[in-house]
Design a protein around this motif. Structure first.
Motif, PDB file in Angstrom:
ATOM      1  N   HIS A 185       0.194   3.924   1.593  1.00 18.01           N
ATOM      2  CA  HIS A 185       0.355   4.295   2.108  1.00 18.01           C
ATOM      3  C   HIS A 185       1.584   3.673   4.100  1.00 18.01           C
ATOM      4  O   HIS A 185       2.661   4.568   3.790  1.00 18.01           O
ATOM      5  CB  HIS A 185      -0.974   4.476   3.696  1.00 18.01           C
ATOM      6  N   LEU A 238      -5.284  -2.643   5.914  1.00 15.25           N
ATOM      7  CA  LEU A 238      -4.480  -1.457   7.236  1.00 15.25           C
ATOM      8  C   LEU A 238      -5.004  -0.282   7.910  1.00 15.25           C
ATOM      9  O   LEU A 238      -5.739  -0.479   8.934  1.00 15.25           O
ATOM     10  CB  LEU A 238      -2.993  -1.532   6.904  1.00 15.25           C
ATOM     11  N   HIS A 239      -5.619   0.028   7.130  1.00 14.97           N
ATOM     12  CA  HIS A 239      -6.010   1.656   7.581  1.00 14.97           C
ATOM     13  C   HIS A 239      -7.320   2.183   6.347  1.00 14.97           C
ATOM     14  O   HIS A 239      -7.376   3.378   6.485  1.00 14.97           O
ATOM     15  CB  HIS A 239      -4.368   3.431   7.980  1.00 14.97           C
ATOM     16  N   ASN A 240      -7.527   0.922   5.801  1.00 14.79           N
ATOM     17  CA  ASN A 240      -9.312   1.377   4.462  1.00 14.79           C
ATOM     18  C   ASN A 240      -8.080   2.122   3.715  1.00 14.79           C
ATOM     19  O   ASN A 240      -9.961   2.753   3.099  1.00 14.79           O
ATOM     20  CB  ASN A 240     -10.102   1.100   5.973  1.00 14.79           C
ATOM     21  N   CYS A 294       0.720  -1.049  -0.575  1.00 11.80           N
ATOM     22  CA  CYS A 294       0.106  -0.024  -0.429  1.00 11.80           C
ATOM     23  C   CYS A 294       0.716   1.363  -0.096  1.00 11.80           C
ATOM     24  O   CYS A 294       1.982   1.106   0.817  1.00 11.80           O
ATOM     25  CB  CYS A 294      -0.638  -0.297   1.081  1.00 11.80           C
ATOM     26  N   CYS A 330      -7.139  -1.504   1.610  1.00 15.45           N
ATOM     27  CA  CYS A 330      -6.198  -2.076   2.285  1.00 15.45           C
ATOM     28  C   CYS A 330      -6.987  -2.306   3.440  1.00 15.45           C
ATOM     29  O   CYS A 330      -6.909  -1.730   4.631  1.00 15.45           O
ATOM     30  CB  CYS A 330      -5.015  -0.408   1.809  1.00 15.45           C
ATOM     31  N   GLY A 376       2.654   0.252   3.570  1.00 14.97           N
ATOM     32  CA  GLY A 376       2.697  -0.853   3.085  1.00 14.97           C
ATOM     33  C   GLY A 376       1.835  -2.133   3.057  1.00 14.97           C
ATOM     34  O   GLY A 376       2.902  -3.319   3.474  1.00 14.97           O
ATOM     35  N   GLY A 377       0.646  -1.990   3.808  1.00 14.15           N
ATOM     36  CA  GLY A 377       0.309  -2.248   3.835  1.00 14.15           C
ATOM     37  C   GLY A 377      -0.080  -3.688   2.603  1.00 14.15           C
ATOM     38  O   GLY A 377      -0.148  -3.110   1.398  1.00 14.15           O
TER      39      GLY A 377
END
Ligand code: SRM
Ligand SMILES: Cc1cc2nc3c(=O)[nH]c(=O)nc-3n(C[C@H](O)[C@H](O)[C@H](O)COP(=O)(O)OP(=O)(O)OC[C@H]3O[C@@H](n4cnc5c(N)ncnc54)[C@H](O)[C@@H]3O)c2cc1C
Ligand code: SF4
Ligand code: FES
Lengths: 813, 103
Positions: free
Chosen positions: B48, B67-69, B46, B65, B50-51
């Motif tokens: 953001h 991890l934090h959508n 990701c 994603c 790295g998700g």
């Protein structure tokens, strides 16, 4: 050929219905609108600012000629419909137009009531209803000096204020001794009268008009007591009468208004009605917010969807006199069953009163400081239990405190707080639009959300929200529709799934007209939950609609590895289990082994492809998934209890294990935690758990609705029971009620705050039959839920999940 | 640099609205399948923090994603507004049910 829809009345409710209809089904009908006024649809609410010279007619037009054209709507302006022929299914206008129909929408509004005293037909006597009335008043204001407004209600005062701004000397004549008696109590009315007098208005209270004087034009009025005062203009603002002549003539059932059912249908199923002309469950409404709700429901049925119903509205009012803040809602007078809490500061011109019954707000009057009106209104409409905050309530929401977050007032407002009551726009909506569409001005917000585009009384609030959001992109809004893929709320979705017996996500999306092809990461998990919790035996769990943790039965970590938490029943473990944990930790070189806050052990940093192997080893030692990743039962925390502890009154550890054995594997709207303590010293912290049990000498105390997370909430004491069986029965019943009724991702604490502790208590405590049935439903669904998901996967379920599709490392190298 | 097409498996190997990874020396690539059987491939990181995008929820042509959508566009690899960022995309094609990835 398309069906023919004829709308009678080109006003606010009728056109809103058509707008709603176009949104959901633009192609179903050929639409024809007949309006008696020679104009396009305008915002009637804003006639007051037009009269006060603050706005012009162009400013208040809602739908331009182009709008009608663009949407292929044929508009007959200045046509009065004189007949609806139900056998032939045609309507006729005063100008000879005859139009066949398949469906008719009555939206004829109401007329200003003119008291039939002698002289009421004289030139210069007007009502206050349409733009023509306003034009008459404005032209009189050019030449005349004295204006009399008969009626000291909302409309009368707005008319008086406008005329006074136009330079006339205005006297308001009212039959009673209190102004706005339908909205205000005596104290607030006194505050208001004083403020208006300071602005130059005169009042004649308890005065009864006997006759209007003059031969052709008005010259004055005479009262019953013989007094006379001069007048060049008389405005009658004494009330409205639903415009039902046409409906009556067509022999459609009318009482005070046109009678409709919950789908806005009249007694003739081809004919619908909305707006002020309507009588619904014996109520008539004269404000736009309820009419707009009616419009939405009516459009849903005109489109043939048939799932939404109108159940009546709770209304609130604000006076639109610039600089004077008045708000009123509900039963503001109260009765002998109610209590009042009052704050009064005559010096600062502030008065606030809340009427309370059974710890719920039933009504409110605010004068001078209406900042918290939306908040009170929301608490009232949602029947929120206010016992915990009642002593501080009148100081406003900002004074409640929020564990030191120190945000400003609008930041404190929850995302589903309604900001614009006319259009039902929530803070969440506005914030979302501001962020997503990058809006910076009030006009843009109005355009994209409709907030503050009707009566404008929320303009200040919208501006504050704008100010608080621009520059801050961090909020994750929680709105009333469950997400932007749909207009449907949590409750509507649930109801529809139940009522129409829907069993798949695709069916729900089709039925409720999802706007996106497969929803999003917010709505799909919610839909999946509602389906499997409503029809546990029929709906198939949709794997791709679960968050990764629930898909692979482990918690994803920031670096993409996973954590593994085996269950330790009631916090008890054995050397054998510990050995197995130690062995897998060695074998797979687990970087971190940690004791969790939930009395068990967490293995961190596991590679996804190793998960099934680790689980297989753990399974061999009897360890199963702890569901540390699930919206499900998490842990049942226990203390030592009577077996060892010198204070213990009950065997809390055994009780904890029993509870965990019964409830593990269940899916719930959000995670669910329990704890059992052996005595009131409460070492297991049972009073901040979703379901907490505290042993006492005579039995067990049951506590519900606690939360130790983001916002701490201490449980409410539900009851005291004697036996183990009762503890289990209440636990099952409570979990089932929560599971059936709470919104997805709503913990028990906010759920109980929303529906009220009394509500939950009534069901669980006072209705033994219902409690037993809930528990039985819980146990029934557990039969298919208590399968260890790890074991399933060790045996090959979802094997693809744990293997790469292809390994190209060597190939390319 | 010339791209090479490598066969990576069958369309049926990826669940609808799901994703599988392909490992390479240069890190993992996430291959996605939409509801109407389109396939897309993105670097499994990701923009953001790295998700692993392969672990996200797919809907329409977006993946959220885990991890934090953040919502990443499968066609372009771009984060959708208000978030900003882009992850590398790869060509992927489906022929007779077989998947090919361009490296
Ligand atoms: C592991 C653990 C911390 C620890 O090392 O002790 C933990 C770890 C996480 N907690 Fe927790 N919570 C843990 C005990 C708690 C507790 C204490 C308790 O249960 O007694 C609380 C407060 C009690 C409560 O829930 O009321 C707690 C309140 C939260 C919250 C806030 C929930 C709320 O309603 O306010 C979240 C966020 C959420 O769920 O949305 C959260 C979320 C998380 C997540 C799942 C964050 C995430 O989404 O990745 C963490 C997962 C880490 C992982 O991979 O395992 N965790 N978390 C504890 C696991 C207990 C277990 O054995 O299952
Ligand atoms: C001055 C003023 C201020 C107000 N302020 C507020 C406020 O602050 N907040 C609030 O919520 N509400 C306010 N209201 C009330 C609000 O405007 C009405 O509730 C709303 O307009 C009613 O909508 P409706 O469609 O039912 O009726 P209308 O908007 O009155 O529309 C009915 C239309 O039907 C036409 N019609 C009737 N019979 C026929 C026929 N036979 N053939 C063809 N056409 C016909 C009429 O000419 C009219 O144009 C105010 C009203 C007024 C007059
Ligand atoms: S408190 Fe919970 S969610 Fe926050 S970092 Fe710790 S484990 Fe993670
Ligand atoms: S890492 Fe993807 S959203 Fe944060």
């Amino acid at each position: 050929m398309r069906e023919q829809l004829v709308c009678i009345g080109n006003g606010m409710a009728g056109i809103r219905t058509i707008e709603e209809l176009l949104k959901i089904d633009p192609d179903k009908y050929d639409i024809t609108v007949f309006g008696a006024e020679p104009h396009v649809n305008y915002n009637r609410i804003l006639l007051s600012p037009v009269l006060a010279g603050e706005k012009k007619f162009e400013d208040i037009v809602l739908n331009s000629e182009e709008w009608y054209e663009k949407n292929h709507i044929t508009l007959y302006k200045g046509h009065h419909v004189t007949e609806v022929h139900r056998l032939k299914q045609t309507i006729t206008t005063d100008q000879g137009v005859v139009k066949p129909y398949d469906r008719v929408l009555f939206a004829t509004g109401s007329n200003a009531f003119i008291i039939p005293v002698p002289g009421h037909h004289l030139q210069g006597v007007v009502g206050f209803r349409d733009i023509k009335d306003v034009e008459t008043m404005l032209s009189k204001a050019q030449t005349g000096k004295h204006a009399i407004v008969i009626g000291g209600g909302l409309l009368g005062l707005e008319a008086a204020n406008g005329l006074s701004k136009q330079g006339m000397e205005v006297t308001v004549v009212h039959v009673l001794d209190t102004l706005m008696e339908r909205q205000l109590d005596k104290t607030a009315a006194k505050f208001l009268k004083k403020a208006l007098e300071e602005r130059g208005l005169k009042f004649l209270m308890s005065a009864q008009t006997e006759a209007i004087l003059g031969t052709e034009k008005v010259t004055g009025i005479r009262f019953k007591d013989g007094n006379e005062i001069p007048a060049d203009l008389v405005v009658m603002a004494v009330g409205i009468r639903p415009n039902i002549e046409l409906a009556k003539k067509a022999r459609i059932h009318c009482e005070k208004g046109i009678v409709v059912n919950d789908t806005m249908q009249t007694f003739d199923p081809k004919i619908y009605a909305v707006g002020e002309c309507v009588q619904h469950r014996n109520a008539l409404y004269g404000l736009v917010a309820p009419l707009f709700e009616q419009a939405k429901v009516c459009a849903n049925h005109l489109a043939g969807l048939g799932y939404s119903i109108y159940q009546g509205s709770v209304v609130s009012t604000k006076l639109k006199v610039t600089g004077i803040d008045v708000f009123s809602a509900g039963d503001f007078l109260g009765n002998n069953q109610t209590e009042e809490i009052i704050f009064q500061d005559p010096g600062a011109g502030i008065y606030k009163k809340l009427v309370i019954q059974d710890n719920q707000i039933k009504g409110a009057v605010l004068y001078g400081d209406t900042v918290d009106s939306t908040w009170y209104f929301e608490l009232m409409r949602d029947n929120t239990d206010i016992s915990a905050m009642r002593d501080k309530m009148l100081f406003g929401q900002a004074h409640l405190g929020d564990a030191g977050h120190g945000e400003s007032r609008v930041a404190l407002m929850s995302d589903d707080t309604e900001v614009c009551g006319c259009n039902g726009v929530t803070k969440g909506h506005i914030v979302k639009a501001i962020i997503e569409k990058k809006l910076f001005t009030l006009e843009e917000v109005k355009l994209h959300t409709k907030a503050s585009s009707s009566c404008g009384s929320c303009t200040g609030l919208v501006e504050q929200i704008l100010a608080s959001v621009v520059g801050d992109y961090s909020t994750a809004p929680k709105h009333k529709p469950i997400c932007s893929c749909t207009d449907a709320s949590h409750d509507e979705i649930r109801e529809t799934i139940k009522k129409d017996h829907l069993t798949s996500i695709a069916q729900v999306m089709e039925r409720l007209r999802w706007k996106t092809p497969n929803g999003c990461s917010s709505c799909r998990p919610a839909l999946n939950y509602y389906l499997i919790s409503t029809h546990p035996n029929e709906a198939k769990d949709d794997y791709q609609s679960r968050f990764i943790n629930e898909r692979v039965h482990a918690n994803i970590q920031k670096n993409g590895t996973f954590s593994v938490v085996p269950r330790m029943w009631g916090g008890i473990t054995t050397p054998n289990e510990l050995r197995a944990i130690a062995d897998v930790s060695d074998k797979y070189q687990v970087p971190t082994v940690k004791v969790t806050g939930g009395q068990r052990i967490d293995l961190f940093g596991i590679k996804k492809e190793d998960l099934p192997n680790i689980w297989a080893d753990l399974n061999k030692a009897g360890l199963v998934s702890g569901h540390a990743y699930g919206k499900a039962l998490r842990t049942v925390k226990t203390c030592v209890g009577s077996e060892w502890c010198r204070f213990g009154t009950q065997d809390s550890t055994q009780m904890g294990m029993d509870l965990e054995k019964m409830t593990w594997g269940s899916w719930t709207p959000h995670k669910f935690k329990m704890a059992v303590s052996g005595c009131p010293r409460n070492c297991a912290e049972a009073t901040i758990k979703d379901f907490g049990v505290v042993g006492v000498d005579s039995g067990w105390e049951l506590h519900i609705g606690g939360n130790g997370g983001i916002k701490v909430r201490v449980t409410d004491l539900l009851c005291k029971v004697k036996s183990r069986e009762e503890v289990l029965e209440y636990a099952g019943a409570f979990m089932q009620l929560y599971r059936e009724e709470a919104h997805y991702l709503e913990r028990t604490a906010p759920w109980i705050e929303r529906v009220g502790f009394e509500y939950v208590k009534n069901i669980l405590l006072n209705d033994e039959k219902q409690r037993k049935e809930l528990n039985e439903r819980f146990l029934a669904s557990q039969k298919i839920s208590q399968i260890d998901p790890w074991e399933e996967r060790v045996n090959g379920v979802d094997a693809h999940e744990f293997k790469p599709l292809a390994n190209l490392s060597e190939v390319i190298a | 640099m010339k791209e090479t097409w490598v066969e990576i498996g069958q369309l049926e190997d990826i669940p609808k609205l799901g994703s599988r990874i392909v490992t390479t020396d240069d890190g993992n690539i996430a291959v996605f399948r939409t509801a109407n059987d389109q396939v897309f491939a993105l670097k499994d990181r990701c923009p953001h923090k790295g998700g692993h995008l392969s672990q996200g929820i797919v809907s329409g042509e977006l993946v959220a994603c885990p991890l934090h959508n953040w919502k990443i566009d499968l066609k372009t690899g771009e984060a959708t507004a208000p978030d900003k960022g882009c992850t590398r995309r790869y060509e992927v094609k489906c022929e007779n049910g077989r998947l090919w990835l361009a490296l």
